[in-house]
Design a protein around this motif. Structure first.
Motif, PDB file in Angstrom:
ATOM      1  N   ILE A 121      -3.818 -12.133   4.672  1.00 32.14           N
ATOM      2  CA  ILE A 121      -4.335 -11.233   5.697  1.00 32.14           C
ATOM      3  C   ILE A 121      -4.818  -9.931   5.072  1.00 32.14           C
ATOM      4  CG2 ILE A 121      -3.723  -9.838   7.709  1.00 32.14           C
ATOM      5  CD1 ILE A 121      -1.916 -12.024   8.619  1.00 32.14           C
ATOM      6  N   GLY A 122      -3.992  -9.356   4.210  1.00 35.89           N
ATOM      7  CA  GLY A 122      -4.337  -8.077   3.590  1.00 35.89           C
ATOM      8  C   GLY A 122      -3.630  -7.906   2.269  1.00 35.89           C
ATOM      9  N   GLY A 123      -3.497  -6.652   1.862  1.00 32.70           N
ATOM     10  CA  GLY A 123      -2.925  -6.352   0.555  1.00 32.70           C
ATOM     11  C   GLY A 123      -1.486  -6.808   0.403  1.00 32.70           C
ATOM     12  N   ILE A 124      -0.697  -6.793   1.489  1.00 20.99           N
ATOM     13  CA  ILE A 124       0.696  -7.212   1.403  1.00 20.99           C
ATOM     14  C   ILE A 124       0.787  -8.653   0.935  1.00 20.99           C
ATOM     15  CG2 ILE A 124       2.806  -7.649   2.716  1.00 20.99           C
ATOM     16  CD1 ILE A 124       1.966  -5.403   4.594  1.00 20.99           C
ATOM     17  N   GLU A 125       0.035  -9.519   1.593  1.00 16.19           N
ATOM     18  CA  GLU A 125       0.116 -10.937   1.265  1.00 16.19           C
ATOM     19  C   GLU A 125      -0.492 -11.237  -0.100  1.00 16.19           C
ATOM     20  OE1 GLU A 125       0.880 -10.129   5.297  1.00 16.19           O
ATOM     21  OE2 GLU A 125      -1.054  -9.782   4.294  1.00 16.19           O
ATOM     22  N   ARG A 126      -1.574 -10.528  -0.453  1.00 14.14           N
ATOM     23  CA  ARG A 126      -2.154 -10.746  -1.780  1.00 14.14           C
ATOM     24  C   ARG A 126      -1.185 -10.293  -2.869  1.00 14.14           C
ATOM     25  NH1 ARG A 126      -6.590  -8.119  -3.350  1.00 14.14           N
ATOM     26  NH2 ARG A 126      -6.762  -6.648  -1.639  1.00 14.14           N
ATOM     27  N   TYR A 127      -0.483  -9.189  -2.606  1.00 12.19           N
ATOM     28  CA  TYR A 127       0.529  -8.742  -3.557  1.00 12.19           C
ATOM     29  C   TYR A 127       1.618  -9.802  -3.715  1.00 12.19           C
ATOM     30  CZ  TYR A 127       4.514  -6.426  -5.590  1.00 12.19           C
ATOM     31  OH  TYR A 127       5.596  -6.142  -6.399  1.00 12.19           O
ATOM     32  N   MET A 128       2.110 -10.313  -2.598  1.00 13.81           N
ATOM     33  CA  MET A 128       3.173 -11.317  -2.654  1.00 13.81           C
ATOM     34  C   MET A 128       2.723 -12.545  -3.436  1.00 13.81           C
ATOM     35  SD  MET A 128       4.607 -11.134   1.276  1.00 13.81           S
ATOM     36  CE  MET A 128       5.708 -12.537   1.031  1.00 13.81           C
ATOM     37  N   PRO A 178      -0.625   3.728   1.742  1.00 14.01           N
ATOM     38  CA  PRO A 178       0.581   3.686   0.913  1.00 14.01           C
ATOM     39  C   PRO A 178       0.296   3.401  -0.566  1.00 14.01           C
ATOM     40  CG  PRO A 178       0.956   2.556   2.974  1.00 14.01           C
ATOM     41  CD  PRO A 178      -0.518   2.847   2.908  1.00 14.01           C
ATOM     42  N   PHE A 179      -0.702   2.596  -0.843  1.00 21.33           N
ATOM     43  CA  PHE A 179      -1.144   2.385  -2.218  1.00 21.33           C
ATOM     44  C   PHE A 179      -2.635   2.070  -2.250  1.00 21.33           C
ATOM     45  CE2 PHE A 179      -1.931  -0.066  -6.096  1.00 21.33           C
ATOM     46  CZ  PHE A 179      -1.488   0.851  -7.042  1.00 21.33           C
ATOM     47  N   GLY A 180      -3.015   0.950  -1.668  1.00 20.50           N
ATOM     48  CA  GLY A 180      -4.420   0.567  -1.651  1.00 20.50           C
ATOM     49  C   GLY A 180      -4.789  -0.262  -2.869  1.00 20.50           C
ATOM     50  N   LEU A 181      -4.376  -1.530  -2.894  1.00 21.63           N
ATOM     51  CA  LEU A 181      -4.640  -2.397  -4.040  1.00 21.63           C
ATOM     52  C   LEU A 181      -6.117  -2.465  -4.395  1.00 21.63           C
ATOM     53  CD1 LEU A 181      -2.240  -5.389  -3.324  1.00 21.63           C
ATOM     54  CD2 LEU A 181      -2.156  -3.899  -5.331  1.00 21.63           C
ATOM     55  N   VAL A 182      -6.973  -2.339  -3.384  1.00 20.79           N
ATOM     56  CA  VAL A 182      -8.407  -2.475  -3.622  1.00 20.79           C
ATOM     57  C   VAL A 182      -8.916  -1.423  -4.602  1.00 20.79           C
ATOM     58  CG1 VAL A 182      -9.072  -1.040  -1.648  1.00 20.79           C
ATOM     59  CG2 VAL A 182     -10.634  -2.789  -2.481  1.00 20.79           C
ATOM     60  N   THR A 195      13.218   2.082  -5.532  1.00 21.62           N
ATOM     61  CA  THR A 195      12.690   1.651  -6.826  1.00 21.62           C
ATOM     62  C   THR A 195      11.178   1.519  -6.729  1.00 21.62           C
ATOM     63  OG1 THR A 195      14.701   0.409  -7.378  1.00 21.62           O
ATOM     64  CG2 THR A 195      12.698  -0.175  -8.574  1.00 21.62           C
ATOM     65  N   LEU A 196      10.466   2.151  -7.668  1.00 23.98           N
ATOM     66  CA  LEU A 196       9.006   2.042  -7.734  1.00 23.98           C
ATOM     67  C   LEU A 196       8.650   0.973  -8.764  1.00 23.98           C
ATOM     68  CD1 LEU A 196       6.519   5.058  -7.973  1.00 23.98           C
ATOM     69  CD2 LEU A 196       6.045   2.810  -8.934  1.00 23.98           C
ATOM     70  N   ILE A 197       7.981  -0.075  -8.312  1.00 24.10           N
ATOM     71  CA  ILE A 197       7.522  -1.137  -9.207  1.00 24.10           C
ATOM     72  C   ILE A 197       6.005  -1.216  -9.091  1.00 24.10           C
ATOM     73  CG2 ILE A 197       7.662  -3.568  -9.838  1.00 24.10           C
ATOM     74  CD1 ILE A 197      10.371  -3.705  -8.476  1.00 24.10           C
ATOM     75  N   PRO A 198       5.257  -0.801 -10.104  1.00 26.11           N
ATOM     76  CA  PRO A 198       3.795  -0.838 -10.011  1.00 26.11           C
ATOM     77  C   PRO A 198       3.292  -2.271  -9.939  1.00 26.11           C
ATOM     78  CG  PRO A 198       4.474  -0.347 -12.257  1.00 26.11           C
ATOM     79  CD  PRO A 198       5.719  -0.313 -11.418  1.00 26.11           C
ATOM     80  N   PRO A 199       2.206  -2.510  -9.218  1.00 30.18           N
ATOM     81  CA  PRO A 199       1.655  -3.866  -9.145  1.00 30.18           C
ATOM     82  C   PRO A 199       0.963  -4.240 -10.450  1.00 30.18           C
ATOM     83  CG  PRO A 199       0.178  -2.346  -8.074  1.00 30.18           C
ATOM     84  CD  PRO A 199       1.395  -1.546  -8.466  1.00 30.18           C
ATOM     85  N   ALA A 200       0.819  -5.526 -10.673  1.00 28.51           N
ATOM     86  CA  ALA A 200       0.039  -6.016 -11.813  1.00 28.51           C
ATOM     87  C   ALA A 200      -1.377  -6.306 -11.335  1.00 28.51           C
ATOM     88  CB  ALA A 200       0.677  -7.282 -12.386  1.00 28.51           C
ATOM     89  N   ILE A 201      -2.353  -5.722 -11.999  1.00 30.23           N
ATOM     90  CA  ILE A 201      -3.755  -5.905 -11.632  1.00 30.23           C
ATOM     91  C   ILE A 201      -4.447  -6.694 -12.735  1.00 30.23           C
ATOM     92  CG2 ILE A 201      -5.922  -4.762 -11.042  1.00 30.23           C
ATOM     93  CD1 ILE A 201      -3.692  -4.226  -9.022  1.00 30.23           C
ATOM     94  N   THR A 202      -5.113  -7.760 -12.358  1.00 30.53           N
ATOM     95  CA  THR A 202      -5.825  -8.590 -13.328  1.00 30.53           C
ATOM     96  C   THR A 202      -7.081  -7.874 -13.818  1.00 30.53           C
ATOM     97  OG1 THR A 202      -5.027 -10.601 -12.248  1.00 30.53           O
ATOM     98  CG2 THR A 202      -6.933 -10.825 -13.719  1.00 30.53           C
ATOM     99  N   ILE A 203      -7.246  -7.812 -15.132  1.00 27.61           N
ATOM    100  CA  ILE A 203      -8.416  -7.181 -15.729  1.00 27.61           C
ATOM    101  C   ILE A 203      -9.406  -8.261 -16.150  1.00 27.61           C
ATOM    102  CG2 ILE A 203      -9.264  -5.645 -17.540  1.00 27.61           C
ATOM    103  CD1 ILE A 203      -7.354  -4.215 -15.763  1.00 27.61           C
ATOM    104  N   PRO A 204     -10.597  -8.320 -15.563  1.00 23.30           N
ATOM    105  CA  PRO A 204     -11.589  -9.316 -15.981  1.00 23.30           C
ATOM    106  C   PRO A 204     -11.969  -9.106 -17.446  1.00 23.30           C
ATOM    107  CG  PRO A 204     -12.231  -8.264 -13.914  1.00 23.30           C
ATOM    108  CD  PRO A 204     -11.082  -7.473 -14.462  1.00 23.30           C
ATOM    109  N   GLU A 242      -8.092  -2.564  -8.163  1.00 26.31           N
ATOM    110  CA  GLU A 242      -8.848  -3.804  -8.376  1.00 26.31           C
ATOM    111  C   GLU A 242     -10.312  -3.501  -8.674  1.00 26.31           C
ATOM    112  OE1 GLU A 242      -6.146  -6.758  -5.522  1.00 26.31           O
ATOM    113  OE2 GLU A 242      -7.929  -5.780  -4.724  1.00 26.31           O
ATOM    114  N   ALA A 243     -10.880  -2.537  -7.956  1.00 17.28           N
ATOM    115  CA  ALA A 243     -12.264  -2.142  -8.232  1.00 17.28           C
ATOM    116  C   ALA A 243     -12.380  -1.558  -9.632  1.00 17.28           C
ATOM    117  CB  ALA A 243     -12.748  -1.138  -7.189  1.00 17.28           C
ATOM    118  N   LEU A 244     -11.449  -0.672 -10.001  1.00 12.73           N
ATOM    119  CA  LEU A 244     -11.481  -0.065 -11.326  1.00 12.73           C
ATOM    120  C   LEU A 244     -11.345  -1.123 -12.419  1.00 12.73           C
ATOM    121  CD1 LEU A 244      -9.229   3.090 -10.723  1.00 12.73           C
ATOM    122  CD2 LEU A 244     -11.730   3.007 -10.864  1.00 12.73           C
TER     123      LEU A 244
END
Length: 377
Positions: free
Chosen positions: A14-21, A286-290, A184-193, A293-295
């Motif tokens: 649906i959104g960033g929550i589910e993509r993060y999971m 709250p964060f904004g994964l997009v 606890t702050l756990i940064p997300p993992a972002i895939t780098i092309p 991801e754009a960067l």
């Protein structure tokens, strides 16, 4: 072998929550974790989402089965106070706070009418009165049942551990009365092309807005600013939501300057060839994964200075920050990057460097392992 259970209202993207999971479950599993999932209802792309987990079941089934076999149960989005209580009593439980839903009955954490961002701690009476001024929505029952809302928040606050993606959300939870040592702050993992797709130069340049089409995401403000953008360009809008029909109506005077692409199961494709990604958020994101991801794709950012955006949008380095709600400033920032392709390119490269340094697989794995090894419970 660590065994974790993720709990969410929805099984689907649906959104960033589910993509993060989804991404986190796949990464943890590749590194020796067992990650299960339980949910209340299936939505779009449910098969893809559930394939990321070792096992899946309904929340009611999970409650009946208990949770003693799990090292940690993580509540991502649970809307039933009784379910939270049962899961908490069954074993070690942490709440992952992705948005403002638990302590704001309107879920937006900004005031109606003025739409100025809120900075209050939850108060059942005042927040209940504020919630009565909201617009109707499909999940009306959840927001209107003030007694049920207060009960849910009490159950959430009773949990001993909380997880966030940003320092901004950590500060918000402290404001809401959650002790800092429980967060606890756990940064997300972002895939780098591997490579960056250059922005299209043979035709009219494109800019991008991607995410759910709901009022808090501020796409209406972006459409307002497009009337003042002087440089020829096309705004690509990727996503769907409750405001889609309204936004299409707003975009009609702009003609072919705006294109709606609908829902995309693979938003990474949307970043290819665009000059900039615009984050016109109204609410305190709250964060904004997009953003990261754009960067990661070498796409610079333009956005309003709200929420956690400063944790990756460094003004003048990875993009352009604009004062909250300043649509004229947003238009000027768009013109700036469209007319300065070298500057935009450099910002995108700096953004890739920032994401590569901070939002890594190793940082995420270390965060989860440290949480499991901690004695907070």
């Amino acid at each position: 072998m660590p065994r974790i259970r993720f709990v969410n209202q929805y099984a689907g993207i649906i959104g960033g929550i589910e993509r993060y999971m989804e991404r986190t479950a796949l990464l943890l599993r590749r590194n020796g974790f067992t990650v299960d999932c339980c949910y209340a209802e299936k939505t779009q792309d449910s098969e893809r989402f559930l394939a990321a987990f070792d096992r899946a079941e309904m929340i009611d089934e999970a409650i009946k089965g208990g949770g003693a076999e799990y090292d940690l149960t993580v509540l991502h989005k649970v809307r039933d106070a009784g379910a939270v209580r049962a899961l908490r009593n069954a074993g070690r439980t942490a709440v992952f706070i992705h948005d403002h839903e638990y302590y704001c009955p309107r879920r937006a954490y900004y005031y109606p009418v003025t739409r100025k961002n809120c900075s209050r701690a939850y108060c059942e009476f005042l927040c209940g009165c504020c919630a009565m001024l909201r617009r109707p929505a499909p999940d009306n029952t959840f927001r209107a049942n003030f007694g049920g809302f207060a009960s849910l928040w009490r159950e959430i606050r009773a949990c001993n551990e909380f997880i966030v993606l940003s320092g901004f959300m950590r500060s918000i939870l402290i404001r809401q009365g959650i002790p800092a040592e429980k967060i606890t702050l756990i940064p997300p993992a972002i895939t780098i092309p591997d490579t960056v797709s250059p922005a299209e130069t043979d035709d009219v340049p494109h800019i991008l807005a991607i995410g759910q089409l709901i009022r808090g995401k501020g796409v209406d403000r972006l459409l307002d600013s497009m009337h003042s953008v002087k440089t020829p360009c096309v705004l690509d809008i990727v996503g769907t939501g409750n405001d889609e029909a309204y936004l299409k109506q707003l975009a009609e005077p702009l003609g072919n300057k705006v294109v709606f692409h609908g829902y995309s199961p693979d938003p990474d494709d949307a970043f290819r060839g665009v000059c900039a990604a615009v984050l016109p958020w109204r609410w305190q994101e709250p964060f904004g994964l997009v953003g990261p991801e754009a960067l990661a794709h070498g796409v610079p950012l333009i956005g309003f200075d709200v929420g956690a955006i400063r944790e990756y949008l460094v003004d003048g380095e990875t993009g352009v920050l604009v004062p909250p709600g300043d649509t004229n400033g947003l238009a000027k920032a768009i013109d700036r990057l469209l007319n300065s392709p070298r500057e935009a390119h450099d910002m995108g490269l700096h953004g890739r460097e920032l994401v590569s340094a901070r939002f890594t697989d190793d940082a995420l794995l270390h965060g989860w392992q440290a949480l499991l090894n901690s004695k907070k419970n």
